[in-house]
Design an enzyme around this catalytic site. Structure first.
Site, mmCIF file in Angstrom:
data_model
loop_
_atom_site.group_PDB
_atom_site.id
_atom_site.type_symbol
_atom_site.label_atom_id
_atom_site.label_comp_id
_atom_site.label_asym_id
_atom_site.label_seq_id
_atom_site.Cartn_x
_atom_site.Cartn_y
_atom_site.Cartn_z
ATOM 1 N N HIS A 1 0.839 5.172 1.398
ATOM 2 C CA HIS A 1 0.223 6.158 2.281
ATOM 3 C C HIS A 1 0.212 7.504 1.561
ATOM 4 O O HIS A 1 1.220 7.897 0.960
ATOM 5 C CB HIS A 1 1.064 6.381 3.549
ATOM 6 C CG HIS A 1 1.189 5.201 4.441
ATOM 7 N ND1 HIS A 1 0.523 5.097 5.636
ATOM 8 C CD2 HIS A 1 1.919 4.061 4.345
ATOM 9 C CE1 HIS A 1 0.843 3.965 6.240
ATOM 10 N NE2 HIS A 1 1.696 3.313 5.468
ATOM 11 N N HIS B 1 0.843 -1.203 0.000
ATOM 12 C CA HIS B 1 0.000 0.000 0.000
ATOM 13 C C HIS B 1 0.869 1.241 0.000
ATOM 14 O O HIS B 1 2.006 1.217 0.475
ATOM 15 C CB HIS B 1 -0.915 0.019 1.232
ATOM 16 C CG HIS B 1 -0.186 -0.169 2.518
ATOM 17 N ND1 HIS B 1 0.220 -1.403 2.964
ATOM 18 C CD2 HIS B 1 0.238 0.713 3.453
ATOM 19 C CE1 HIS B 1 0.853 -1.272 4.114
ATOM 20 N NE2 HIS B 1 0.903 -0.006 4.423
HETATM 21 P P1 AMP Z 1 2.214 0.132 7.248
HETATM 22 O O1 AMP Z 1 2.684 0.203 8.655
HETATM 23 O O2 AMP Z 1 2.985 0.919 6.268
HETATM 24 O O3 AMP Z 1 2.068 -1.321 6.865
HETATM 25 O O4 AMP Z 1 0.790 0.801 7.212
HETATM 26 C C1 AMP Z 1 -0.370 0.199 7.615
HETATM 27 C C2 AMP Z 1 -1.324 1.296 7.898
HETATM 28 O O5 AMP Z 1 -2.593 0.724 8.014
HETATM 29 C C3 AMP Z 1 -1.060 2.049 9.208
HETATM 30 O O6 AMP Z 1 -0.892 3.425 8.928
HETATM 31 C C4 AMP Z 1 -2.286 1.759 10.045
HETATM 32 O O7 AMP Z 1 -2.676 2.880 10.789
HETATM 33 C C5 AMP Z 1 -3.308 1.401 9.005
HETATM 34 N N1 AMP Z 1 -4.355 0.504 9.436
HETATM 35 C C6 AMP Z 1 -4.260 -0.588 10.217
HETATM 36 N N2 AMP Z 1 -5.451 -1.189 10.338
HETATM 37 C C7 AMP Z 1 -6.321 -0.459 9.606
HETATM 38 C C8 AMP Z 1 -7.729 -0.565 9.320
HETATM 39 N N3 AMP Z 1 -8.474 -1.544 9.826
HETATM 40 N N4 AMP Z 1 -8.281 0.389 8.540
HETATM 41 C C9 AMP Z 1 -7.540 1.399 8.024
HETATM 42 N N5 AMP Z 1 -6.222 1.530 8.241
HETATM 43 C C10 AMP Z 1 -5.623 0.622 9.022
#
Ligand code: AMP
Length: 145
Positions: free
Chosen positions: A109, A107
Site C-alpha cells: 500500500h 501487495h
Molecule cells: P490488504 O487488506 O492489505 O490485503 O489490502 C487489500 C486492499 O485491497 C484493501 O486496501 C482494499 O481496499 C483493496 N481492494 C479490495 N478490492 C479491491 C479492488 N477491486 N480494487 C482495488 N482495491 C481493492
C-alpha cells in the site's frame, strides 16, 4: 487463513491483472501493476503488485520479484508525493488475515497522510467510484517518472 497458504489464482488482484475486474491503473509494465485502492483510506491511496509472482505474502515472494516490487513501490510513492504533496506517506504491507490482510496476493500500500485529516479504516466503507478516483490517478500518472 494461516500465513502459509496456497495462492488462489482467482483472488481479486489476479482478476484485475487478467482484466476480468476493473481497476484505475497508475502504471503497468510486463511484471508490475500499480492501481488505485477502491476503498481509499486517504486521497491517493494506491497499491502495487507483481503480475507474475504468485506470492501470497512477504514470506513466500521470490527475492527478484520482491526487488522489482519494492522498486516500483518507491517510484509510485515518489509520484504520489510529487502529485499530491501529502504531509506523510505510509508504505504498508499486511501478512495473514490476523494481521489485517484481506487480499491474498502480495501487495504494498502507498498511503498518503495529510495533516489534520483522519486516515480512514482499512478495507472498509463504501467503494470509491471510477469518477472519484480517475482525476487523482491522472495527477499521479503524470508524476510517474
Ligand atoms: P490488504 O487488506 O492489505 O490485503 O489490502 C487489500 C486492499 O485491497 C484493501 O486496501 C482494499 O481496499 C483493496 N481492494 C479490495 N478490492 C479491491 C479492488 N477491486 N480494487 C482495488 N482495491 C481493492
Amino acid at each position: 487463513m494461516s500465513l502459509q497458504q496456497t495462492y488462489d489464482p482467482d483472488n481479486i488482484f489476479a482478476k484485475i491483472i487478467r482484466g476480468e475486474m476493473p481497476s484505475v491503473k497508475l502504471m503497468e509494465t510486463d511484471n508490475i501493476l500499480a492501481f488505485m485502492d477502491v476503498f481509499p483510506q486517504s486521497k491517493g491511496h494506491c497499491l502495487v503488485i507483481h503480475k507474475k509472482s504468485e506470492a501470497v505474502n512477504f514470506l513466500d515472494v521470490e527475492p527478484e520479484a520482491l526487488n522489482e516490487l519494492i522498486g516500483a513501490t518507491q517510484v509510485v510513492a515518489a509520484a504520489v508525493e510529487k502529485a499530491l504533496k501529502p504531509d506523510g506517506l505510509r508504505i504498508v504491507q499486511f501478512n495473514g488475515a490476523r494481521a489485517g490482510q484481506t487480499v491474498f496476493h502480495l501487495h504494498f500500500h502507498v498511503l498518503p497522510v495529510y495533516e489534520g485529516v483522519v486516515v480512514a479504516a482499512h478495507a472498509s466503507g463504501k467503494p470509491a467510484s471510477h469518477e472519484e478516483l480517475e482525476p487523482i490517478a491522472q495527477s499521479i500518472r503524470k508524476a510517474i517518472r
